[in-house]
Each structure stands twice: as C-alpha cells, then as structure tokens.
Design an enzyme around this catalytic site. Structure first.
Site, PDB file in Angstrom:
ATOM      1  CE  LYS A   1      -3.911   1.767   2.591  1.00  0.00           C
ATOM      2  NZ  LYS A   1      -4.814   1.867   3.703  1.00  0.00           N
TER       3      LYS A   1
ATOM      4  CB  SER B   1      -8.206   3.815   2.854  1.00  0.00           C
ATOM      5  OG  SER B   1      -7.164   3.167   3.928  1.00  0.00           O
TER       6      SER B   1
ATOM      7  CB  SER C   1      -8.412   0.889   5.840  1.00  0.00           C
ATOM      8  OG  SER C   1      -9.193   2.053   5.554  1.00  0.00           O
TER       9      SER C   1
HETATM   10  N1  GLN Z   1     -13.401   4.337   6.318  1.00  0.00           N
HETATM   11  C1  GLN Z   1     -12.626   4.851   7.634  1.00  0.00           C
HETATM   12  C2  GLN Z   1     -12.139   6.111   7.474  1.00  0.00           C
HETATM   13  O1  GLN Z   1     -12.406   6.885   6.634  1.00  0.00           O
HETATM   14  C3  GLN Z   1     -11.530   3.748   7.803  1.00  0.00           C
HETATM   15  C4  GLN Z   1     -10.284   4.217   7.223  1.00  0.00           C
HETATM   16  C5  GLN Z   1      -9.160   3.235   7.417  1.00  0.00           C
HETATM   17  O2  GLN Z   1      -9.239   2.300   8.208  1.00  0.00           O
HETATM   18  N2  GLN Z   1      -7.800   3.767   7.002  1.00  0.00           N
HETATM   19  O3  GLN Z   1     -11.481   6.425   8.549  1.00  0.00           O
END
Ligand code: GLN
Length: 487
Positions: free
Chosen positions: A77, A152, A176
């Site tokens: 990532k 994400s 995410s």
């Molecule tokens: N959807 C969540 C957010 O926007 C989780 C994102 C994540 O786990 N990085 O914060």
C-alpha cells in the site's frame, strides 16, 4: 507457466523449479501493465527494484538460503515508506516523495525474500471507505468495474483479487483492510493494535492504525503476518510480545471453539443478501464443531460517532507536519509565511482530508475538547469494556464486515455521513484495539460477501485457525473475478 494464485502455491512452484522468481515477477508486472489501466489499483510499479530483488531471491534459493517468502511478488500500500520508491499516501501532498528508508513491516517482508512489484492505490492518507479519495483516481472493483473496491486499502484488495500479485500489505484504522477485503472477495487481517510496527507507515490516526496482510487465503495471511509482526523499539506503541508461528496452529480442529454472535451486528440496516451469506458461514463454522453463543455489545451504535471524532482529531495533529516547509507540496511564489502554509495545504490536500482536518481541529479546540474529544474517548472505553465482557464467554465474535456488498462508484460521494455509517461493524474493534479479519463467505448478486471474525487481544492465531478451517470446507476465497469459478 501455470500461474500460482497463492503464496503457498508460488513457494511450491519455485521450490520445484517450475519457474524462477524473475519469471514470476515479470509475469505479474506484465499483468499489471495490461490490466491496471482499467482497475487503477496500482499507483506505480517498481520494476527495477523488483527484478533486482527477484534475481537475489533466485540466487539465494539456489544456494539453499532463501527466507520464508523468497521470490514471492507482493504490492505495498502506498502508505508504507519504501526506500528508493515513491511513497505518495494517495496524495498530491507527497506526489514527488521518494522515501530514504523503508517501513519496518516492509523491511521484514523484504528480508524474508518478498519482492516488491509496486505501490498500491489508496484513499488519500487512508481516509475513506471506497477508494474514491485518491489523488491518483478511483480504483475499480474487479468483480464489477462500476463498483467501488472498498477503502482505504482498495488498491491492495483489487490487485490481489485480480491477480496482479500474490499478496499485498494494507493498513486498517477503522476497517481499511477488512472492508475492501470483503468487497473484493479476499482475506484480510488487522492484527491487535501494536502487533505490527507503525514505524515508516504514514500516520493517519496513531492510536488506531495497524498494518496487516491482504491475501487470497488465511494460510497465506498467517505466513505473512508472522513475518511482519514483532516488537520494534522505533515504535513506542509496539507490543513487546512474542509472535507465535500462526502457520502451525492452522490445522487444529474447531471442536470446543465458542463463537459469539453479537445481536447488535445482526439487525436492521443489514442488507438481506449479506445477512444470508453471513448466517450460512456461521452455520458452516458450527458444522466444524464450534458452538454459538449470543453476546451483546451494547455501545455499538456510538462507535461511528466516537470514531469520527477521534480519528479526525488524530489526523489533524498528524497532518500538521505537511506545511510546505518541512514536508510535502509547496505552493508557487508565496507572498509571506501564512500564504505559504495556507496555499500549500489547500493545494496539497484533497477535499475529504481538508474536511477531516477541520473537524479534528474543531474537536480538539479549547472550548470543545470536553464536549467532543473527551466524550469520544469515554465512549471508546465503554466499547472496549463491552468486548472485554463478551470475551469472558466466547473465543471469537463472528458477524458481517459491512452492511452491504460493494456499492456503485459515486453512490455516496456527496453524503459523507452515509459513507461513514458503512464502517459500523469495523470501527468498534478498531477502537478497542482488537484483532479482526475478513474472509470470503459467499456472494450476493455476484458480488463477494465477507465474514468478519473478531478475536481477543493477541489471539490472531485462533482467528486464522478458524478462517483456515472454514477455507478447507469452502472455495469462496479461490473464485476468480474473471470467471466466477475457482481459479
Ligand atoms: N473508512 C474509515 C475512515 O475513513 C476507515 C479508514 C481506515 O481504516 N484507514 O476513516
């Protein structure tokens, strides 16, 4: 060359001399080149680094030296610092940042012989649930390209599902790893907070961020996690705990395992197709010898509001370093220092990130700290207590990962609250710092459905064991998005 789809399969093929690591690496780089224009799961490939690493892996194998992942092509990532390769965090802010060092998790995987073929697309600074917030454009779901892959770590998930690589790293702050794994039909695990070092991982919400593997199978996830995990003195929140060999516990029978079903996770608002698949998967686990116990996590409904105060508060602090002076994009021709800060940050950050910085700075400001940030931290404690009492009577908790399957691109981009509510089943365990994973559990309207398993602190082994046993009985994790059949 018969292309492997799992790490285990690749290690067998490499050991048997069916292909070299260089051949395998070239194969995946070709697949990425051919198919990435549609999916956009990869921001950059690292061909030179990959080939050099693969050559080394081949030499090591010949000399009988290779590590446990010798010659296995993976993606990172783009939130992990990778020496000599661009690390953008999905943001214009870091568009030209080439890291001088690698994150601990990356270093450990490299040392074990893994080959970095590139950097996976992601929501900017890991903020999002759909991968529509990347400076490098949206990622498409390989199962239906008009759908989101989740976020994400959507690039990592789409890439693994589409066969761009054998595995990828992801990070999970509030879901995410798990939610994109669920949307793309792969396996993903967020370890206990502190299990994997955060050093060299660009910070979003420091008290929540955790790195983990995204793979086709639980067996591959076990192998990758035991490689990535471990104490690191460079991360002050790293846990000084031994890392068990998760791969050795995979074959234990599930007889006697107590699985908790949380009534708050199986109620209104859950898509009926998702519910059916999750219930079937739970019955499958019961068939494997587990007993089912009802548990209650009464503060679940407060998890999303608490998370969306705490995570933005931490992000507003973490992202203050990107000021155009010390780090990040700098605007042209500033007239004074304030203009430099304001324009550099306004130009460098995308809309969602700016919005969260504003929310976070507001929640932390003197007059509102008690009303929002302190309150959210108190709720966080209650949520943690809910889990502590549930784990007195069960070993794992099973339920959905997300309320629906992958939704259409653009469906929620104008409604952030609807998007945030998507995280209802993933943020509670994040707030509690518990390990949790998503495993493929079926399909609803031809889109993958994930089953979430939540474990007790440091009990990743038991989750991986249950997931592996489930995957011995099912083949959802081996279906290909191209054919819908086992690949
Ligand atoms: N959807 C969540 C957010 O926007 C989780 C994102 C994540 O786990 N990085 O914060």
């Amino acid at each position: 060359m018969s292309t492997p789809v799992t790490i285990e399969g690749a290690l067998r093929g490499l050991a048997a001399g069916e292909y070299s690591s260089v051949e395998l690496t070239r194969h995946f780089l070709d697949v990425i080149r051919e198919r990435n224009p549609v999916l956009n799961a990869v921001i950059s490939t690292t061909d030179d680094i990959a080939i050099a690493q693969a050559e080394q892996a081949d030499r090591d194998r010949q000399a009988g030296r290779g590590g446990p992942l010798a010659g296995v092509p993976i993606l990172h990532k783009d939130i992990f610092c990778t020496e000599g390769a661009r690390t953008s965090a999905g943001s214009k802010m870091l568009d030209n940042f080439v890291s001088p060092y690698s994150a601990t998790a990356v270093e450990k995987l490299t040392k074990a012989g893994a080959i970095m073929v590139g950097k996976a697309n992601m929501d900017e600074f890991a903020m999002g649930s759909s991968n529509e917030n990347s400076f490098y454009g949206v990622v498409r779901n390989p199962w239906q390209t008009d759908r989101v892959p989740g976020g994400s770590s959507g690039g990592s998930a789409a890439a693994v599902a589409a066969g761009f690589c054998l595995a990828a790293t992801g990070t999970d702050t509030g879901g995410s790893i798990r939610q994109p794994a669920s949307f793309c039909g792969i396996t993903g695990i967020k370890p206990t907070y502190g299990r994997v070092s955060r050093w060299g991982m660009i910070a979003y919400g420091s008290s929540l961020d955790q790195a983990g593997p995204m793979t086709r199978t639980a067996a591959d996830a076990a192998l990758m996690l035991q490689t990535m995990a471990g104490f690191d003195h460079r991360d002050s929140t790293s846990l000084d705990e031994p890392v068990p060999l998760f791969t050795e516990a995979l074959d234990q029978p599930l007889a006697g395992l107590r699985i908790g079903l949380c009534k708050e996770y199986l109620q209104d608002g859950l898509d009926s197709g998702v519910e059916t698949q999750v219930q079937n998967a739970i019955r499958e686990l019961e068939g494997l010898g587990a007993s089912l116990v009802e548990v209650s996590l009464p503060h679940t409904q407060y998890a999303v509001p608490a998370y969306y105060v705490i995570a933005p508060a931490e992000c507003s602090a973490n992202l203050s370093r990107f000021d155009g002076v010390r780090f990040g994009h700098r605007c042209d021709d500033p007239v004074d220092l304030e203009d430099l800060y304001t324009r550099s940050r306004s130009e460098g950050f995308g809309r969602e990130v700016r919005q969260r910085i504003m929310v976070g700075a507001f929640a932390l400001s003197a007059g509102y700290y008690d009303a929002y940030y302190r309150k959210a931290q108190q709720i966080r404690r209650l949520i943690k207590n809910d889990f502590i009492s549930a784990f007195k009577t069960v070993d794992l908790i099973a339920g959905p990962v997300a309320p629906s399957t992958a939704f259409p691109l653009g469906d929620m981009t104008d409604d952030p609250v609807a998007m945030y509510l998507q995280d209802i089943f993933t943020v509670p365990s994040s707030l509690a710092g518990l390990p949790a994973m998503s495993i493929p559990a079926g399909f609803s309207d031809n889109l993958p459905v994930g089953l979430q398993l939540i474990g007790n602190y440091l009990d990743e082994g038991r989750m991986l064991n249950a997931a592996h046993q489930f995957q011995q009985r099912t083949d959802w994790h081996l279906r290909s998005p191209d054919t819908g059949e086992v690949s």
